[in-house]
Design a protein around this motif. Structure first.
Motif, PDB file in Angstrom:
ATOM      1  N   ASP A  16       0.837  -1.208   0.000  1.00  0.00           N
ATOM      2  CA  ASP A  16       0.000   0.000   0.000  1.00  0.00           C
ATOM      3  C   ASP A  16       0.869   1.254   0.000  1.00  0.00           C
ATOM      4  O   ASP A  16       0.575   2.234  -0.698  1.00  0.00           O
ATOM      5  N   ALA A  17       1.942   1.229   0.776  1.00  0.00           N
ATOM      6  CA  ALA A  17       2.858   2.372   0.819  1.00  0.00           C
ATOM      7  C   ALA A  17       3.557   2.560  -0.522  1.00  0.00           C
ATOM      8  O   ALA A  17       3.754   3.700  -0.966  1.00  0.00           O
ATOM      9  N   PHE A  18       3.920   1.457  -1.187  1.00  0.00           N
ATOM     10  CA  PHE A  18       4.547   1.559  -2.507  1.00  0.00           C
ATOM     11  C   PHE A  18       3.632   2.266  -3.495  1.00  0.00           C
ATOM     12  O   PHE A  18       4.051   3.157  -4.229  1.00  0.00           O
ATOM     13  N   VAL A  19       2.376   1.871  -3.522  1.00  0.00           N
ATOM     14  CA  VAL A  19       1.423   2.476  -4.460  1.00  0.00           C
ATOM     15  C   VAL A  19       1.229   3.954  -4.117  1.00  0.00           C
ATOM     16  O   VAL A  19       1.197   4.806  -5.004  1.00  0.00           O
ATOM     17  N   GLU A  20       1.129   4.264  -2.842  1.00  0.00           N
ATOM     18  CA  GLU A  20       0.959   5.662  -2.444  1.00  0.00           C
ATOM     19  C   GLU A  20       2.188   6.491  -2.820  1.00  0.00           C
ATOM     20  O   GLU A  20       2.053   7.604  -3.341  1.00  0.00           O
ATOM     21  N   LEU A  21       3.375   5.955  -2.581  1.00  0.00           N
ATOM     22  CA  LEU A  21       4.595   6.666  -2.954  1.00  0.00           C
ATOM     23  C   LEU A  21       4.681   6.859  -4.466  1.00  0.00           C
ATOM     24  O   LEU A  21       5.093   7.917  -4.939  1.00  0.00           O
ATOM     25  N   TRP A  22       4.298   5.846  -5.223  1.00  0.00           N
ATOM     26  CA  TRP A  22       4.311   5.943  -6.689  1.00  0.00           C
ATOM     27  C   TRP A  22       3.380   7.054  -7.154  1.00  0.00           C
ATOM     28  O   TRP A  22       3.726   7.863  -8.018  1.00  0.00           O
ATOM     29  N   ASN A  23       2.198   7.111  -6.567  1.00  0.00           N
ATOM     30  CA  ASN A  23       1.224   8.130  -6.952  1.00  0.00           C
ATOM     31  C   ASN A  23       1.674   9.530  -6.544  1.00  0.00           C
ATOM     32  O   ASN A  23       1.241  10.520  -7.144  1.00  0.00           O
ATOM     33  N   ARG A  24       2.540   9.628  -5.549  1.00  0.00           N
ATOM     34  CA  ARG A  24       3.065  10.920  -5.123  1.00  0.00           C
ATOM     35  C   ARG A  24       4.317  11.328  -5.902  1.00  0.00           C
ATOM     36  O   ARG A  24       4.887  12.383  -5.641  1.00  0.00           O
ATOM     37  N   GLY A  25       4.753  10.473  -6.838  1.00  0.00           N
ATOM     38  CA  GLY A  25       5.860  10.854  -7.701  1.00  0.00           C
ATOM     39  C   GLY A  25       7.185  10.183  -7.401  1.00  0.00           C
ATOM     40  O   GLY A  25       8.168  10.434  -8.089  1.00  0.00           O
ATOM     41  N   TYR A  26       7.246   9.359  -6.377  1.00  0.00           N
ATOM     42  CA  TYR A  26       8.488   8.646  -6.078  1.00  0.00           C
ATOM     43  C   TYR A  26       8.634   7.488  -7.052  1.00  0.00           C
ATOM     44  O   TYR A  26       7.665   6.981  -7.591  1.00  0.00           O
ATOM     45  N   ARG A  27       9.850   7.056  -7.282  1.00  0.00           N
ATOM     46  CA  ARG A  27      10.097   5.970  -8.217  1.00  0.00           C
ATOM     47  C   ARG A  27      10.822   4.820  -7.529  1.00  0.00           C
ATOM     48  O   ARG A  27      11.050   4.843  -6.321  1.00  0.00           O
ATOM     49  N   THR A  28      11.219   3.844  -8.282  1.00  0.00           N
ATOM     50  CA  THR A  28      11.693   2.566  -7.752  1.00  0.00           C
ATOM     51  C   THR A  28      12.877   2.720  -6.789  1.00  0.00           C
ATOM     52  O   THR A  28      12.897   2.065  -5.748  1.00  0.00           O
ATOM     53  N   ASP A  29      13.823   3.566  -7.111  1.00  0.00           N
ATOM     54  CA  ASP A  29      14.988   3.729  -6.228  1.00  0.00           C
ATOM     55  C   ASP A  29      14.580   4.254  -4.857  1.00  0.00           C
ATOM     56  O   ASP A  29      15.081   3.796  -3.826  1.00  0.00           O
ATOM     57  N   ASP A  30      13.665   5.214  -4.854  1.00  0.00           N
ATOM     58  CA  ASP A  30      13.191   5.768  -3.589  1.00  0.00           C
ATOM     59  C   ASP A  30      12.417   4.726  -2.786  1.00  0.00           C
ATOM     60  O   ASP A  30      12.562   4.634  -1.563  1.00  0.00           O
ATOM     61  N   MET A  31      11.602   3.958  -3.475  1.00  0.00           N
ATOM     62  CA  MET A  31      10.810   2.950  -2.787  1.00  0.00           C
ATOM     63  C   MET A  31      11.696   1.811  -2.278  1.00  0.00           C
ATOM     64  O   MET A  31      11.407   1.210  -1.245  1.00  0.00           O
ATOM     65  N   ARG A  32      12.799   1.521  -2.973  1.00  0.00           N
ATOM     66  CA  ARG A  32      13.735   0.510  -2.500  1.00  0.00           C
ATOM     67  C   ARG A  32      14.388   0.968  -1.204  1.00  0.00           C
ATOM     68  O   ARG A  32      14.588   0.181  -0.285  1.00  0.00           O
ATOM     69  N   MET A  33      14.714   2.254  -1.110  1.00  0.00           N
ATOM     70  CA  MET A  33      15.270   2.796   0.128  1.00  0.00           C
ATOM     71  C   MET A  33      14.243   2.713   1.253  1.00  0.00           C
ATOM     72  O   MET A  33      14.582   2.407   2.394  1.00  0.00           O
ATOM     73  N   TYR A  34      12.987   2.977   0.929  1.00  0.00           N
ATOM     74  CA  TYR A  34      11.909   2.861   1.914  1.00  0.00           C
ATOM     75  C   TYR A  34      11.818   1.417   2.415  1.00  0.00           C
ATOM     76  O   TYR A  34      11.716   1.174   3.620  1.00  0.00           O
ATOM     77  N   GLU A  57      11.042  -9.639   2.415  1.00  0.00           N
ATOM     78  CA  GLU A  57      11.880  -8.864   1.501  1.00  0.00           C
ATOM     79  C   GLU A  57      11.780  -9.406   0.075  1.00  0.00           C
ATOM     80  O   GLU A  57      11.675  -8.636  -0.880  1.00  0.00           O
ATOM     81  N   GLU A  58      11.809 -10.715  -0.071  1.00  0.00           N
ATOM     82  CA  GLU A  58      11.698 -11.311  -1.403  1.00  0.00           C
ATOM     83  C   GLU A  58      10.376 -10.963  -2.061  1.00  0.00           C
ATOM     84  O   GLU A  58      10.324 -10.568  -3.229  1.00  0.00           O
ATOM     85  N   GLU A  59       9.282 -11.110  -1.326  1.00  0.00           N
ATOM     86  CA  GLU A  59       7.956 -10.847  -1.887  1.00  0.00           C
ATOM     87  C   GLU A  59       7.765  -9.360  -2.188  1.00  0.00           C
ATOM     88  O   GLU A  59       7.207  -8.991  -3.225  1.00  0.00           O
ATOM     89  N   ALA A  60       8.223  -8.505  -1.288  1.00  0.00           N
ATOM     90  CA  ALA A  60       8.080  -7.064  -1.499  1.00  0.00           C
ATOM     91  C   ALA A  60       8.935  -6.601  -2.675  1.00  0.00           C
ATOM     92  O   ALA A  60       8.514  -5.744  -3.459  1.00  0.00           O
ATOM     93  N   SER A  61      10.125  -7.167  -2.831  1.00  0.00           N
ATOM     94  CA  SER A  61      10.977  -6.817  -3.972  1.00  0.00           C
ATOM     95  C   SER A  61      10.338  -7.267  -5.271  1.00  0.00           C
ATOM     96  O   SER A  61      10.381  -6.556  -6.278  1.00  0.00           O
ATOM     97  N   ARG A  62       9.746  -8.447  -5.254  1.00  0.00           N
ATOM     98  CA  ARG A  62       9.061  -8.949  -6.451  1.00  0.00           C
ATOM     99  C   ARG A  62       7.909  -8.010  -6.825  1.00  0.00           C
ATOM    100  O   ARG A  62       7.714  -7.675  -7.985  1.00  0.00           O
ATOM    101  N   TYR A  63       7.171  -7.557  -5.829  1.00  0.00           N
ATOM    102  CA  TYR A  63       6.070  -6.617  -6.073  1.00  0.00           C
ATOM    103  C   TYR A  63       6.607  -5.297  -6.615  1.00  0.00           C
ATOM    104  O   TYR A  63       6.057  -4.730  -7.555  1.00  0.00           O
TER     105      TYR A  63
END
Length: 82
Positions: A16-34, A57-63
């Motif tokens: 859910d946080a990944f989708v929210e961050l994506w919609n706010r303009g963050y991209r994969t590198d930022d979400m990986r740090m999160y 970690e494996e499942e979240a990275s796959r997502y």
């Protein structure tokens, strides 16, 4: 596949946080740090077992790296009958 209920809750929060961050303009590198910070907090807090954190970690990275999770569906144009 996650089977522990606590780990599944953490996975749902992360995705859910990944989708929210994506919609706010963050991209994969930022979400990986999160994700790295989130997992570090779980490890430091000894909340769940280390092998469950590894699976999380494996499942979240796959997502995170599956681009279809962040595609915004485009509405189909209405046919022009004129």
């Amino acid at each position: 596949m996650l089977q522990d209920t606590q780990t599944i809750r953490y996975y749902q929060r992360l995705t859910d946080a990944f989708v929210e961050l994506w919609n706010r303009g963050y991209r994969t590198d930022d979400m990986r740090m999160y994700l790295d910070g989130y997992l570090a907090a779980l490890r430091h807090g000894n909340i769940i077992e280390p092998f469950l954190i590894h699976r999380l970690e494996e499942e979240a990275s796959r997502y995170l790296y599956d681009g279809s999770n962040f595609v915004v569906p485009q509405p189909q144009p209405l046919p022009d009958y004129y």
